[in-house]
Design a protein around this motif. Structure first.
Motif, PDB file in Angstrom:
ATOM      1  N   MET A  63      -1.808  -8.583  -5.436  1.00  0.00           N
ATOM      2  CA  MET A  63      -2.499  -8.341  -4.160  1.00  0.00           C
ATOM      3  C   MET A  63      -2.824  -6.853  -4.000  1.00  0.00           C
ATOM      4  SD  MET A  63      -0.434 -10.875  -1.580  1.00  0.00           S
ATOM      5  CE  MET A  63      -1.336 -10.446  -0.100  1.00  0.00           C
ATOM      6  N   ARG A  64      -1.893  -6.004  -4.376  1.00  0.00           N
ATOM      7  CA  ARG A  64      -2.138  -4.555  -4.292  1.00  0.00           C
ATOM      8  C   ARG A  64      -3.308  -4.151  -5.172  1.00  0.00           C
ATOM      9  NH1 ARG A  64       2.908  -0.621  -3.788  1.00  0.00           N
ATOM     10  NH2 ARG A  64       4.062  -1.798  -2.253  1.00  0.00           N
ATOM     11  N   VAL A  65      -3.272  -4.651  -6.410  1.00  0.00           N
ATOM     12  CA  VAL A  65      -4.311  -4.279  -7.377  1.00  0.00           C
ATOM     13  C   VAL A  65      -5.684  -4.721  -6.874  1.00  0.00           C
ATOM     14  CG1 VAL A  65      -5.162  -4.728  -9.718  1.00  0.00           C
ATOM     15  CG2 VAL A  65      -2.734  -4.265  -9.340  1.00  0.00           C
ATOM     16  N   LEU A  66      -5.745  -5.919  -6.291  1.00  0.00           N
ATOM     17  CA  LEU A  66      -7.034  -6.452  -5.839  1.00  0.00           C
ATOM     18  C   LEU A  66      -7.395  -6.020  -4.421  1.00  0.00           C
ATOM     19  CD1 LEU A  66      -6.679 -10.079  -7.258  1.00  0.00           C
ATOM     20  CD2 LEU A  66      -8.117  -8.258  -8.160  1.00  0.00           C
ATOM     21  N   GLY A  67      -6.517  -5.243  -3.788  1.00  0.00           N
ATOM     22  CA  GLY A  67      -6.796  -4.735  -2.446  1.00  0.00           C
ATOM     23  C   GLY A  67      -6.596  -5.754  -1.342  1.00  0.00           C
ATOM     24  N   PHE A  68      -5.740  -6.759  -1.588  1.00  0.00           N
ATOM     25  CA  PHE A  68      -5.420  -7.731  -0.530  1.00  0.00           C
ATOM     26  C   PHE A  68      -4.271  -7.171   0.310  1.00  0.00           C
ATOM     27  CE2 PHE A  68      -7.878 -10.521  -3.094  1.00  0.00           C
ATOM     28  CZ  PHE A  68      -8.248 -11.592  -2.303  1.00  0.00           C
ATOM     29  N   PRO A  69      -4.422  -7.161   1.649  1.00  0.00           N
ATOM     30  CA  PRO A  69      -3.320  -6.642   2.469  1.00  0.00           C
ATOM     31  C   PRO A  69      -2.105  -7.584   2.460  1.00  0.00           C
ATOM     32  CG  PRO A  69      -5.075  -7.509   3.853  1.00  0.00           C
ATOM     33  CD  PRO A  69      -5.583  -7.588   2.457  1.00  0.00           C
TER      34      PRO A  69
ATOM     35  N   GLN B  79     -12.459   8.391  -4.609  1.00  0.00           N
ATOM     36  CA  GLN B  79     -12.104   7.902  -3.279  1.00  0.00           C
ATOM     37  C   GLN B  79     -12.046   6.378  -3.252  1.00  0.00           C
ATOM     38  OE1 GLN B  79     -14.234  10.223  -0.523  1.00  0.00           O
ATOM     39  NE2 GLN B  79     -13.350   9.203   1.232  1.00  0.00           N
ATOM     40  N   ILE B  80     -12.893   5.748  -4.083  1.00  0.00           N
ATOM     41  CA  ILE B  80     -12.886   4.279  -4.138  1.00  0.00           C
ATOM     42  C   ILE B  80     -11.509   3.816  -4.595  1.00  0.00           C
ATOM     43  CG2 ILE B  80     -13.851   2.258  -5.322  1.00  0.00           C
ATOM     44  CD1 ILE B  80     -16.516   3.855  -5.427  1.00  0.00           C
ATOM     45  N   GLN B  81     -10.961   4.521  -5.594  1.00  0.00           N
ATOM     46  CA  GLN B  81      -9.634   4.164  -6.098  1.00  0.00           C
ATOM     47  C   GLN B  81      -8.591   4.319  -4.993  1.00  0.00           C
ATOM     48  OE1 GLN B  81      -8.729   2.744  -8.917  1.00  0.00           O
ATOM     49  NE2 GLN B  81     -10.888   2.608  -9.410  1.00  0.00           N
ATOM     50  N   GLU B  82      -8.723   5.441  -4.226  1.00  0.00           N
ATOM     51  CA  GLU B  82      -7.761   5.697  -3.141  1.00  0.00           C
ATOM     52  C   GLU B  82      -7.815   4.582  -2.108  1.00  0.00           C
ATOM     53  OE1 GLU B  82      -8.080   9.479  -1.157  1.00  0.00           O
ATOM     54  OE2 GLU B  82      -8.020  10.470  -3.102  1.00  0.00           O
ATOM     55  N   ASN B  83      -9.056   4.199  -1.742  1.00  0.00           N
ATOM     56  CA  ASN B  83      -9.227   3.163  -0.724  1.00  0.00           C
ATOM     57  C   ASN B  83      -8.625   1.851  -1.163  1.00  0.00           C
ATOM     58  OD1 ASN B  83     -10.535   5.024   0.743  1.00  0.00           O
ATOM     59  ND2 ASN B  83     -12.549   4.084   0.681  1.00  0.00           N
ATOM     60  N   LYS B  84      -8.784   1.577  -2.464  1.00  0.00           N
ATOM     61  CA  LYS B  84      -8.250   0.331  -3.017  1.00  0.00           C
ATOM     62  C   LYS B  84      -6.737   0.287  -2.789  1.00  0.00           C
ATOM     63  CE  LYS B  84      -9.476  -2.348  -7.038  1.00  0.00           C
ATOM     64  NZ  LYS B  84      -9.886  -2.294  -8.417  1.00  0.00           N
ATOM     65  N   HIS B  85      -6.113   1.471  -2.981  1.00  0.00           N
ATOM     66  CA  HIS B  85      -4.655   1.552  -2.799  1.00  0.00           C
ATOM     67  C   HIS B  85      -4.311   1.409  -1.322  1.00  0.00           C
ATOM     68  CE1 HIS B  85      -0.569   2.739  -3.551  1.00  0.00           C
ATOM     69  NE2 HIS B  85      -0.676   3.575  -2.535  1.00  0.00           N
ATOM     70  N   ASP B  86      -5.105   2.120  -0.461  1.00  0.00           N
ATOM     71  CA  ASP B  86      -4.820   2.125   0.976  1.00  0.00           C
ATOM     72  C   ASP B  86      -4.922   0.743   1.583  1.00  0.00           C
ATOM     73  OD1 ASP B  86      -4.413   4.743   0.850  1.00  0.00           O
ATOM     74  OD2 ASP B  86      -6.282   5.371   1.781  1.00  0.00           O
ATOM     75  N   ALA B  87      -5.849  -0.081   1.048  1.00  0.00           N
ATOM     76  CA  ALA B  87      -6.035  -1.416   1.615  1.00  0.00           C
ATOM     77  C   ALA B  87      -4.744  -2.217   1.571  1.00  0.00           C
ATOM     78  CB  ALA B  87      -7.120  -2.154   0.856  1.00  0.00           C
ATOM     79  N   ALA B  88      -3.929  -1.918   0.576  1.00  0.00           N
ATOM     80  CA  ALA B  88      -2.669  -2.659   0.452  1.00  0.00           C
ATOM     81  C   ALA B  88      -1.566  -2.045   1.293  1.00  0.00           C
ATOM     82  CB  ALA B  88      -2.242  -2.698  -0.997  1.00  0.00           C
ATOM     83  N   SER B  89      -1.765  -0.785   1.723  1.00  0.00           N
ATOM     84  CA  SER B  89      -0.677  -0.140   2.466  1.00  0.00           C
ATOM     85  C   SER B  89      -0.951  -0.246   3.954  1.00  0.00           C
ATOM     86  CB  SER B  89      -0.573   1.333   2.092  1.00  0.00           C
ATOM     87  OG  SER B  89      -1.155   1.564   0.883  1.00  0.00           O
ATOM     88  N   PHE B  90      -0.384  -1.243   4.571  1.00  0.00           N
ATOM     89  CA  PHE B  90      -0.570  -1.439   5.993  1.00  0.00           C
ATOM     90  C   PHE B  90       0.415  -0.601   6.768  1.00  0.00           C
ATOM     91  CE2 PHE B  90      -3.607  -4.575   5.351  1.00  0.00           C
ATOM     92  CZ  PHE B  90      -4.221  -4.733   6.559  1.00  0.00           C
ATOM     93  N   PRO B  91       0.173  -0.430   8.069  1.00  0.00           N
ATOM     94  CA  PRO B  91       1.116   0.380   8.834  1.00  0.00           C
ATOM     95  C   PRO B  91       2.531  -0.133   8.684  1.00  0.00           C
ATOM     96  CG  PRO B  91      -0.287  -0.929  10.280  1.00  0.00           C
ATOM     97  CD  PRO B  91      -0.865  -0.992   8.928  1.00  0.00           C
ATOM     98  N   SER B  92       3.439   0.786   8.413  1.00  0.00           N
ATOM     99  CA  SER B  92       4.801   0.333   8.217  1.00  0.00           C
ATOM    100  C   SER B  92       5.640   0.829   9.370  1.00  0.00           C
ATOM    101  CB  SER B  92       5.321   0.814   6.896  1.00  0.00           C
ATOM    102  OG  SER B  92       4.982   2.135   6.711  1.00  0.00           O
TER     103      SER B  92
END
Lengths: 515, 161
Positions: free
Chosen positions: A426-432, A502-515
């Motif tokens: 899910m992280r790799v594919l940008g799924f939250p 930045q695209i790579q960064e966004n891909k990572h961020d999509a998986a990191s939801f507010p904690s």
């Protein structure tokens, strides 16, 4: 008055006090380790809470959340690496102060700001939760079903730019929740004849896999750690701000308190959004905006106050309606459910000792954070300097041992590993991740109330529209999804061209939801 | 884009399999008007619709973006290696699950600590060995002694008699 009595009882109870101290300690250490978010620190402790008394368990988890929000600022200030997402805003001026030899001052501001923010958030939590929860006292099974749907629709506001992915993750979570014995008829579903699956897949296992194991996998895949690499942590002596300094910085703290309160109560807002907004507003309202980015004290205290306010106000929707708005509160909800406690209006009448005891425990946790924050800096620095492979091995050891302690089953451990793979993919594919957890914890509530409501009306679905509360909640859910979809469509009509990095960064961020 | 399309197709296939699985759930008179298969079937339909939406979104985005220049072979190799390294952690966990009933908790957790640290870049040393041994003892004291979790003892008790 009764609430105050329960809170006082909790504050003076030895096990609750120990849970608050232990939780804050673990939270600060976990938060100080880059890669261990508050939710991971909480998830690692979740199996241990299984055998604890309910109040001690929830106070322990909530105290970890409180401690981790401060802990995250330690590496942010000392080594320019935020320990948690919400400490990212602290890096800007905190690290600059450290470079100027004022790292101790920055750490002191972070600690005092965090304590003030935590206590302010606690006041809001204890005054807002019950009135909100009492609204839900008129809830019937159709209304509870609609509430669950509203909870799921929050995915819309959480999945900025990835609505479909969020919804898919939510449905997958609900699918996992259907495994096991059917709550109404007792028929087994998707168990494939395996008796280990009859009781369903425990959400703790999924949470541990999705958060902790997937994080370990991500870290193992990152650039190799090399022998001898050690961060520079000179000038690391904590210096508490004077009262005059705090008075001078009152505006920045006020901004942090207000924005933290608003963002915390909104599902999906989270500490990082609150911290960055507070930083921005503190700069806008500052008499010395030119100092921001160059070691401004206001630039440290505003975001640190905000993210600690969030650690309390984010619990409001969880306690009032049983709907978590972030990864950390989803795990806190797990802590309640493990002990058969369903957060919501009834909790205030059936278990007031737990609710008010939690408030008391949070008060103790905030005070302990201040006291421990002064003495724990040394161990934190020691921990940050440990070779990464040792930390990863210790965390993996903790996961495999902790999982076994839940049900004494190696099968559970296999589920955690599989959930880890799912979380990693899910992280790799940008799924939250959070929608999956929401689907998992709300799935049971949605199904059982949906079917109960239909049993009462002999299968007539009109009941969901006849019940006013249910209708109102369903309309809210539909509006949330509609506006999220609209935003998504607009986003696609106006594509933003981003550089590849930045695209790579966004891909990572999509998986990191507010904690 | 390609990975998104594959993901969409896999999700669509999964939704069909899930529907078939839901359809195979035994019927019961106690289930009420919806039945034990009601929600799972609805979820299968929802996932199917969302997967089709996801596929359509991917294709539309690709069409709007125009011709895509594929990533360099080097980047692909780096990604591939990264994922393999990540999967290695799961393999280590699976090996632990396989050996712990036989070797028992202390040797297995010591081996896990040792192998995870080595796998993540720590060079073999006395310090590493000490970390594994002391770590295993620490975990044993915490879980077995303090928390009274009956972690597997392995074949040792039967050998000793």
């Amino acid at each position: 008055m009764e609430g105050l009595f329960y809170a006082w009882q909790a504050v003076t109870s030895m096990p609750v006090l120990a849970a608050a101290v232990g939780g804050v300690l673990w939270g600060i250490l976990g938060g100080a380790l880059p890669g261990i978010s508050p939710s991971i620190a909480m998830a690692l402790l979740l199996p241990f809470t299984y055998n604890l008394p309910p109040l001690v368990a929830v106070v322990l988890l909530a105290a970890v959340y409180v401690g981790a929000e401060y802990g995250g600022s330690i590496p942010a200030i000392l080594i320019r690496t935020p320990g948690t997402n919400s400490a990212a805003a602290t890096v800007i001026d905190g690290y600059e102060m450290q470079r100027q030899g004022r790292g101790g001052e920055a750490l002191g501001l972070s600690l005092v700001g965090g304590t003030i923010g935590g206590l302010f958030g606690l006041i809001l939590l204890s005054t807002l939760t019950e009135p909100l929860a009492s609204l839900a006292l008129v809830f019937t099974p159709p209304a509870y079903f609609a509430l669950g749907i509203l909870g799921i629709s929050i995915i819309g506001s959480l999945s900025e730019g990835a609505l479909l992915k969020g919804l898919i993750a939510g449905v997958l979570g609900m699918m996992i929740a259907t495994v096991g014995t059917d709550p109404i008829s007792g028929v087994s579903r998707f168990t494939f004849g395996n008796p280990n699956l009859l009781e369903g897949i425990h959400f703790i296992l999924i949470m541990l896999g999705i958060f902790a194991v997937a994080e370990l996998m991500t870290q193992a895949g990152e650039e190799r750690w090399t022998e001898g690499s050690r961060p520079d942590t000179t000038n690391a002596r904590l210096k508490l701000p004077s009262l005059a300094t705090l008075w001078r910085l009152r505006k920045a703290q006020g901004i942090g308190c207000v924005l933290g309160a608003v963002e915390g109560a909104i599902p999906g807002g989270g500490g990082s959004v609150a911290a960055f907004l507070s930083y921005n507003e503190a700069r806008r309202w500052s008499k010395e905006p030119e100092k921001f980015g160059k070691g401004s004290e206001e630039g440290v205290i505003a975001p640190e106050t905000a993210n600690n306010v969030v650690s309390a106000t984010a619990i409001v929707p969880t306690l009032s309606f049983g709907i978590p708005g972030s990864n950390s509160t989803a795990i806190l909800l797990g802590g309640f459910l493990v002990h058969g406690l369903q957060p919501g209006p009834l909790l205030f009448t059936t278990n007031p000792d737990i609710v008010y005891g939690l408030f008391g425990g949070l008060f103790t946790a905030n005070i302990m954070m201040f006291l421990l924050g002064i003495v724990i800096l040394g161990p934190c620095i020691w921990l940050v300097q440990r070779p990464k492979p040792y930390l990863m091995a210790a965390i993996f050891g903790l996961v495999v041992s902790g999982v076994y302690s839940i049900d004494h089953s190696l099968f559970d451990l296999s589920i955690v590993l599989v959930a880890g793979i799912v979380g990693y993919v899910m992280r790799v594919l940008g799924f939250p991740h959070l929608p999956l957890i929401l689907g998992l914890v709300l799935g049971y509530m949605i199904e059982s109330n949906y079917r109960r409501a239909l049993l009462i009306t002999n299968g007539d679905h009109i009941v969901f529209l006849q019940d006013r509360v249910s209708l109102g909640l369903l309309i809210c859910a539909a509006l949330i999804i509609f506006f999220s979809a609209l935003r998504e469509v607009r986003r696609y009509r106006k594509p933003i061209v981003l550089p590849e990095s930045q695209i790579q960064e966004n891909k990572h961020d999509a998986a990191s939801f507010p904690s | 884009m390609r990975s998104n399309l594959i993901t969409g197709v896999l999700l669509l296939v999964f939704s069909v399999i899930f529907w078939l699985g839901a359809d195979a759930i035994p019927k019961s008179r106690l289930s009420g008007s919806v039945g034990a298969d009601g929600l799972p079937k609805m979820l299968a339909i929802a996932l199917g619709v969302l997967s089709i939406g996801y596929l359509a979104q991917t294709l539309l985005t690709a069409r709007m973006a125009g011709p895509v220049v594929g990533p360099r072979r080097e980047t692909k190799t780096v990604d591939y290696t990264r994922h393999l390294r990540a999967i290695g952690m799961i393999v280590l966990g699976a090996v632990y699950v396989a050996i712990v009933p036989y070797l028992g908790y202390i040797p297995s957790i010591a081996l896990l600590l040792l192998s995870v640290a080595l796998y993540n870049g720590k060079r073999p040393s006395r310090g590493l060995l000490l970390f594994a041994v002391l770590g295993a003892i620490g975990f044993y004291l915490l879980f077995v002694r303090l928390l009274e979790v009956p972690l597997p003892a392995g074949i040792w008790p039967s050998l000793i008699g």
